[in-house]
Write a protein that holds these residues in place. Structure first.
Motif, PDB file in Angstrom:
ATOM      1  N   LEU A  64     -23.844  69.505 -20.469  1.00 17.17           N
ATOM      2  CA  LEU A  64     -22.656  69.730 -19.661  1.00 17.17           C
ATOM      3  C   LEU A  64     -22.044  68.420 -19.173  1.00 17.17           C
ATOM      4  O   LEU A  64     -20.825  68.314 -19.026  1.00 17.17           O
ATOM      5  CB  LEU A  64     -23.013  70.614 -18.460  1.00 17.17           C
ATOM      6  N   SER A  65     -22.877  67.420 -18.944  1.00 16.21           N
ATOM      7  CA  SER A  65     -22.371  66.144 -18.420  1.00 16.21           C
ATOM      8  C   SER A  65     -22.296  65.066 -19.493  1.00 16.21           C
ATOM      9  O   SER A  65     -21.234  64.511 -19.768  1.00 16.21           O
ATOM     10  CB  SER A  65     -23.255  65.672 -17.257  1.00 16.21           C
ATOM     11  N   ALA A  66     -23.420  64.782 -20.143  1.00 17.44           N
ATOM     12  CA  ALA A  66     -23.434  63.706 -21.147  1.00 17.44           C
ATOM     13  C   ALA A  66     -22.641  64.078 -22.389  1.00 17.44           C
ATOM     14  O   ALA A  66     -22.184  63.188 -23.118  1.00 17.44           O
ATOM     15  CB  ALA A  66     -24.874  63.375 -21.530  1.00 17.44           C
ATOM     16  N   GLY A  93     -15.996  61.653 -25.808  1.00 25.50           N
ATOM     17  CA  GLY A  93     -14.900  60.874 -25.244  1.00 25.50           C
ATOM     18  C   GLY A  93     -14.010  61.671 -24.317  1.00 25.50           C
ATOM     19  O   GLY A  93     -13.035  61.130 -23.764  1.00 25.50           O
ATOM     20  N   MET A  94     -14.321  62.953 -24.113  1.00 23.80           N
ATOM     21  CA  MET A  94     -13.504  63.799 -23.252  1.00 23.80           C
ATOM     22  C   MET A  94     -13.576  63.370 -21.789  1.00 23.80           C
ATOM     23  O   MET A  94     -12.711  63.706 -20.984  1.00 23.80           O
ATOM     24  CB  MET A  94     -13.964  65.249 -23.396  1.00 23.80           C
ATOM     25  N   ILE A  95     -14.610  62.614 -21.447  1.00 24.27           N
ATOM     26  CA  ILE A  95     -14.781  62.194 -20.063  1.00 24.27           C
ATOM     27  C   ILE A  95     -13.593  61.348 -19.599  1.00 24.27           C
ATOM     28  O   ILE A  95     -13.236  61.366 -18.409  1.00 24.27           O
ATOM     29  CB  ILE A  95     -16.108  61.400 -19.900  1.00 24.27           C
ATOM     30  N   ARG A 150     -23.174  55.259 -10.356  1.00 22.99           N
ATOM     31  CA  ARG A 150     -22.722  54.736 -11.648  1.00 22.99           C
ATOM     32  C   ARG A 150     -21.356  55.297 -12.015  1.00 22.99           C
ATOM     33  O   ARG A 150     -20.533  54.607 -12.617  1.00 22.99           O
ATOM     34  CB  ARG A 150     -23.736  55.057 -12.740  1.00 22.99           C
ATOM     35  N   LEU A 151     -21.124  56.545 -11.668  1.00 25.61           N
ATOM     36  CA  LEU A 151     -19.837  57.157 -11.995  1.00 25.61           C
ATOM     37  C   LEU A 151     -18.690  56.444 -11.304  1.00 25.61           C
ATOM     38  O   LEU A 151     -17.614  56.257 -11.882  1.00 25.61           O
ATOM     39  CB  LEU A 151     -19.858  58.645 -11.596  1.00 25.61           C
ATOM     40  N   VAL A 152     -18.923  56.027 -10.059  1.00 22.73           N
ATOM     41  CA  VAL A 152     -17.869  55.381  -9.285  1.00 22.73           C
ATOM     42  C   VAL A 152     -17.728  53.905  -9.634  1.00 22.73           C
ATOM     43  O   VAL A 152     -16.606  53.372  -9.716  1.00 22.73           O
ATOM     44  CB  VAL A 152     -18.150  55.553  -7.774  1.00 22.73           C
ATOM     45  N   LYS A 153     -18.836  53.242  -9.886  1.00 19.12           N
ATOM     46  CA  LYS A 153     -18.821  51.782 -10.024  1.00 19.12           C
ATOM     47  C   LYS A 153     -18.597  51.269 -11.442  1.00 19.12           C
ATOM     48  O   LYS A 153     -18.262  50.102 -11.617  1.00 19.12           O
ATOM     49  CB  LYS A 153     -20.142  51.210  -9.489  1.00 19.12           C
ATOM     50  N   THR A 154     -18.800  52.110 -12.441  1.00 24.08           N
ATOM     51  CA  THR A 154     -18.659  51.631 -13.818  1.00 24.08           C
ATOM     52  C   THR A 154     -17.611  52.433 -14.563  1.00 24.08           C
ATOM     53  O   THR A 154     -17.291  53.566 -14.194  1.00 24.08           O
ATOM     54  CB  THR A 154     -19.999  51.723 -14.584  1.00 24.08           C
ATOM     55  N   ASP A 155     -17.090  51.861 -15.623  1.00 24.54           N
ATOM     56  CA  ASP A 155     -16.086  52.533 -16.440  1.00 24.54           C
ATOM     57  C   ASP A 155     -16.711  53.661 -17.262  1.00 24.54           C
ATOM     58  O   ASP A 155     -17.919  53.647 -17.535  1.00 24.54           O
ATOM     59  CB  ASP A 155     -15.407  51.538 -17.386  1.00 24.54           C
ATOM     60  N   ALA A 156     -15.873  54.599 -17.645  1.00 20.26           N
ATOM     61  CA  ALA A 156     -16.360  55.720 -18.442  1.00 20.26           C
ATOM     62  C   ALA A 156     -16.707  55.273 -19.864  1.00 20.26           C
ATOM     63  O   ALA A 156     -16.123  54.355 -20.394  1.00 20.26           O
ATOM     64  CB  ALA A 156     -15.284  56.796 -18.500  1.00 20.26           C
TER      65      ALA A 156
END
Length: 298
Positions: free
Chosen positions: A122-124, A130-132, A292-298
């Motif tokens: 569901l997440s990874a 690349g939909m993230i 990690r979601l906030v601090k790094t790029d997708a």
């Protein structure tokens, strides 16, 4: 052509002019309406996304099927002589005396892998496709995406796996008729244990979501899930006995198994303490995923 007629034709607005004219103050301008990104809307989006994936239906069905199948088979193949000689393991693979609840929940380990993998996908899965990028473009604040994924899969796993645990117990009850370990649904602690299995599996699903966002690779997150839940307790047995006895109850799978164990065994946590410890592991994984979601790029 008279000049007045030509002048009136020039001044008369055409269809295209009418469409671009300012709207009537009493008419809502639907074409320019903007929608604010709210937590509820993100949650609804993740809900629709979850049920639109075929893997969601299949994996949930597999989890419930394994839970019911192994529980029923364990009850109908139970032998008092075999149990006296060593017995099948109790909940979560820990040793101890067998009872009707531990037999019904024999499939929890397999079901935990299924719901955990579902949480990872569901997440990874969005990082793999690349939909993230589209998701985070629509939700720039990012964190609502993580919370919504957890809020979607957690209750679904809780409801379905609790029903699966109840079904496994009820189906296995006739197979234990007349046995000393036979229990009824109304006996003390039975409902609490069966519901505890659902709570544990729901937390495993959320744990999978957190690992998927943290690692951002389906294969890597699944490997981490299997390692933490299944391999870590085995590797810990290589530690000195004094260390193992102290640390073992706080490993994720061991703490989780205490949540749905009917009887507290020596060296294990109580159901409440086990729930608190395992929820702490899940919260730690969610915190790492959020960072990690906030601090790094997708």
């Amino acid at each position: 052509m008279p000049a007045s007629t030509a002048h009136s034709r020039i001044q008369r607005p055409g269809k295209r002019q009418r469409l671009s004219a300012a709207p009537n103050p009493g008419t809502p301008a639907t074409s320019s309406t903007t929608y604010k990104v709210t937590g509820l809307r993100v949650l609804r989006s993740e809900w629709a996304k979850f049920w639109s994936l075929r893997s969601s239906w299949i994996t949930l069905g597999v989890a419930v099927f394994l839970l019911v199948l192994f529980g029923a088979v364990a009850a109908y193949t139970y032998s008092p002589d075999a149990a006296a000689a060593g017995g099948p393991p109790g909940p979560g693979g820990s040793g101890g005396d067998s009872d009707a609840v531990s037999l019904a929940l024999t499939g929890v380990t397999f079901a935990s892998l299924a719901v955990g993998v579902l949480g990872v996908l569901l997440s990874a899965g969005e990082y793999s496709t690349g939909m993230i990028r589209s998701t985070l473009t629509a939700v720039p604040r990012r964190l609502p995406v993580l919370w919504s994924k957890a809020l979607v899969i957690g209750p679904i796993a809780l409801i379905l796996t609790t029903l699966g645990a109840l079904a496994a117990f009820q189906l296995g009850t006739p197979g234990l008729d007349g046995e000393q370990i036979s229990l009824a649904l109304s006996d003390d602690g039975v409902l609490r244990s069966l519901a505890g299995a659902g709570v544990y599996l729901a937390l495993v699903a959320v744990f999978g979501v957190a690992l998927g966002v943290l690692i951002r690779s389906s294969a890597g997150a699944i490997a981490a899930l299997v390692g933490v839940l299944l391999i870590l307790p085995g590797l810990a047995s290589l530690l000195p006995d004094s260390w193992y006895d102290t640390l073992s109850p706080y490993f994720p799978s061991n703490a989780g198994s205490a949540v749905y164990a009917l009887h507290e065994t020596s060296g294990s946590l109580s159901p409440g303490a086990g729930l608190a410890v395992f929820a702490g592991w899940v919260a730690l994984a969610l915190a790492g995923a959020a960072f990690r979601l906030v601090k790094t790029d997708a």
